[in-house]
Design an enzyme around this catalytic site. Structure first.
Site, PDB file in Angstrom:
ATOM      1  N   HIS A   1      -2.546  -1.024  -3.638  1.00 36.35           N
ATOM      2  CA  HIS A   1      -3.736  -0.184  -3.190  1.00 36.35           C
ATOM      3  C   HIS A   1      -3.437   1.138  -4.250  1.00 36.35           C
ATOM      4  CE1 HIS A   1      -4.348  -1.691   0.880  1.00 36.35           C
ATOM      5  NE2 HIS A   1      -4.823  -2.658  -0.008  1.00 36.35           N
TER       6      HIS A   1
ATOM      7  N   ASP B   1      -4.583  -4.713   5.923  1.00 31.68           N
ATOM      8  CA  ASP B   1      -5.029  -5.693   4.554  1.00 31.68           C
ATOM      9  C   ASP B   1      -4.078  -6.606   4.406  1.00 31.68           C
ATOM     10  OD1 ASP B   1      -6.707  -6.225   2.538  1.00 31.68           O
ATOM     11  OD2 ASP B   1      -5.628  -4.989   1.307  1.00 31.68           O
TER      12      ASP B   1
ATOM     13  N   SER C   1       0.812  -1.058  -0.052  1.00 33.06           N
ATOM     14  CA  SER C   1       0.059  -0.148   0.053  1.00 33.06           C
ATOM     15  C   SER C   1       0.957   1.356  -0.080  1.00 33.06           C
ATOM     16  CB  SER C   1      -0.966   0.115   1.179  1.00 33.06           C
ATOM     17  OG  SER C   1      -1.781   0.926   1.193  1.00 33.06           O
ATOM     18  N   THR C   2       0.694   2.168   0.980  1.00 33.94           N
ATOM     19  CA  THR C   2       1.465   3.195   1.095  1.00 33.94           C
ATOM     20  C   THR C   2       3.090   2.996   0.943  1.00 33.94           C
ATOM     21  OG1 THR C   2      -0.083   4.237   2.431  1.00 33.94           O
ATOM     22  CG2 THR C   2       1.846   5.529   2.168  1.00 33.94           C
TER      23      THR C   2
ATOM     24  N   MET D   1      -0.099   1.208   5.039  1.00 35.96           N
ATOM     25  CA  MET D   1      -0.945   1.543   6.222  1.00 35.96           C
ATOM     26  C   MET D   1      -2.025   0.468   6.471  1.00 35.96           C
ATOM     27  SD  MET D   1      -0.925   3.838   8.615  1.00 35.96           S
ATOM     28  CE  MET D   1      -1.931   4.404   9.916  1.00 35.96           C
TER      29      MET D   1
END
Length: 368
Positions: free
Chosen positions: A206, A302, A180-181, A299
């Site tokens: 993401h 997930d 993600s991030t 972050m």
């Protein structure tokens, strides 16, 4: 940087007076942040950064006097700080945003093409979430990215040596990556050392619709393996990496002797679409011990529980360590769930994975 016990101080940089006003309102409505200033171009922003010492910058990509990317490059060399890019939902916007992430921006928000005021208001929760993440992210001084075109020794660069092939390997193996991030750069660093005959690689990052196309094309131009967006019902082939298209769910199925991609309009999982959990749960069910899992910076949580399901089904899993993460949320949760076989710095994940595959090749068929 710690913002504990005080408000996150945000500086908004955008050439649109409307966007500056909207972002200021969104930020000031939060109990834990304040917009300390606004700038209509990077030259004004430079002075305000010195004067106000903000914790986070929101930065428009396209501005007068100095391009947002040029400004970001200088900023991350001279005074690294957390930056959230405000992008446009266009192909050009996606390409520039990926360049910004490469230069060290923590994350981005895509501006709606129409209905700016109502559209930005709908994005308010996403904007403030990303500002909060940026405020605690580990930001590094920008350097020339390894593996960029023309960087000596990079795959595809003049004079750069291609990674040595693995030799014969069971096509049963598949690698599944979640991020993600900070993940766009982490994924690039994992894929660059991969030789052209790697097992198939499935990736969920993401990312909103429209951006994954540019992301796949950018990686495909840098890597020895072929990188593309996943297409529903296509066979997963060795030497290929498949990226979940933004705004869809991506998982795996078996069709006879082959693994195939399933790309559908399933509901968000853990608020994400695509969701790492969806890919990893299918890996646990469909691949079992033929899976190799990788959890990178991001972050939230997930995919953490699903990665434990992969491990319980026989997968061998690598998790990025805290020191090399932009945000240690997803890797921390994967470790807490007991999903990790090895916790490694980002730069060691690909070599460790390749060494493991080479050892398996040596135990099975020898290279001809």
């Amino acid at each position: 940087m710690s913002t504990m016990g005080r408000k996150i101080r945000v500086l908004v940089v955008d050439d649109s007076a409307l966007v500056r006003s909207l972002l200021t309102g969104i930020i000031n409505r939060q109990h834990d942040m304040a917009c300390v200033g606004t700038a209509n171009d990077p030259l004004v922003a430079r002075e305000l950064i010195r004067e106000l010492d903000p914790d986070v910058l929101t930065l428009d990509v396209e501005m007068p006097r100095m391009d947002g990317i040029d400004f970001l490059g200088r900023l991350m060399r001279l005074r690294p700080m957390p930056v959230v890019m405000i992008s446009t939902l266009t192909e050009r916007g996606a390409e520039v945003t990926l360049k910004a992430l490469e230069l060290g921006a923590v994350d981005f928000v895509a501006k709606p093409r129409v209905g700016l005021a109502s559209g930005l208001d709908e994005l308010a929760a996403q904007i403030v979430d990303k500002v909060r993440v940026a405020a605690v992210a580990q930001v590094r001084r920008a350097v020339a990215p390894a593996g960029a075109p023309g960087v000596p020794g990079a795959p595809g660069a003049a004079g750069g040596a291609a990674p040595a092939l693995l030799g014969r390997l069971s096509t049963e193996k598949l690698i599944c990556i979640g991020a993600s991030t900070g993940g766009t750069e982490a994924i690039r660093k994992v894929l660059l050392p991969m030789p052209a005959d790697m097992p198939g690689i499935c990736i969920t990052q993401h990312m909103p619709p429209g951006f994954t196309t540019s992301f796949a094309a950018r990686l495909n131009g840098l890597c020895q393996i072929t990188v593309k967006e996943a297409v529903n019902a296509e066979r997963i082939l060795p030497g290929h990496a498949y990226i979940a298209p933004g705004g869809t769910q991506f998982h795996l199925a078996r069709s006879g002797a082959n693994y195939v991609a399933v790309v559908d309009d399933g509901p968000p999982v853990n608020r994400h679409k695509p969701s790492v959990a969806v890919l990893f749960q299918s890996a646990a069910t469909v691949l079992g011990p033929n899976a190799l899992g990788i959890m990178l910076t991001g972050m939230g949580s997930d995919g953490a529980a699903a990665m434990r399901q992969m491990k319980d089904a026989g997968s061998y899993n690598y998790v990025q360590d805290e020191a090399s993460c932009i945000v240690f949320g997803m890797p921390r949760e994967a470790i807490a769930h007991g999903a990790a076989d090895e916790v490694l710095p980002l730069g060691q994940i690909a070599p460790a994975l390749i060494a493991r595959l080479r050892a398996e090749t040596g135990r099975g068929h020898h290279r001809i």
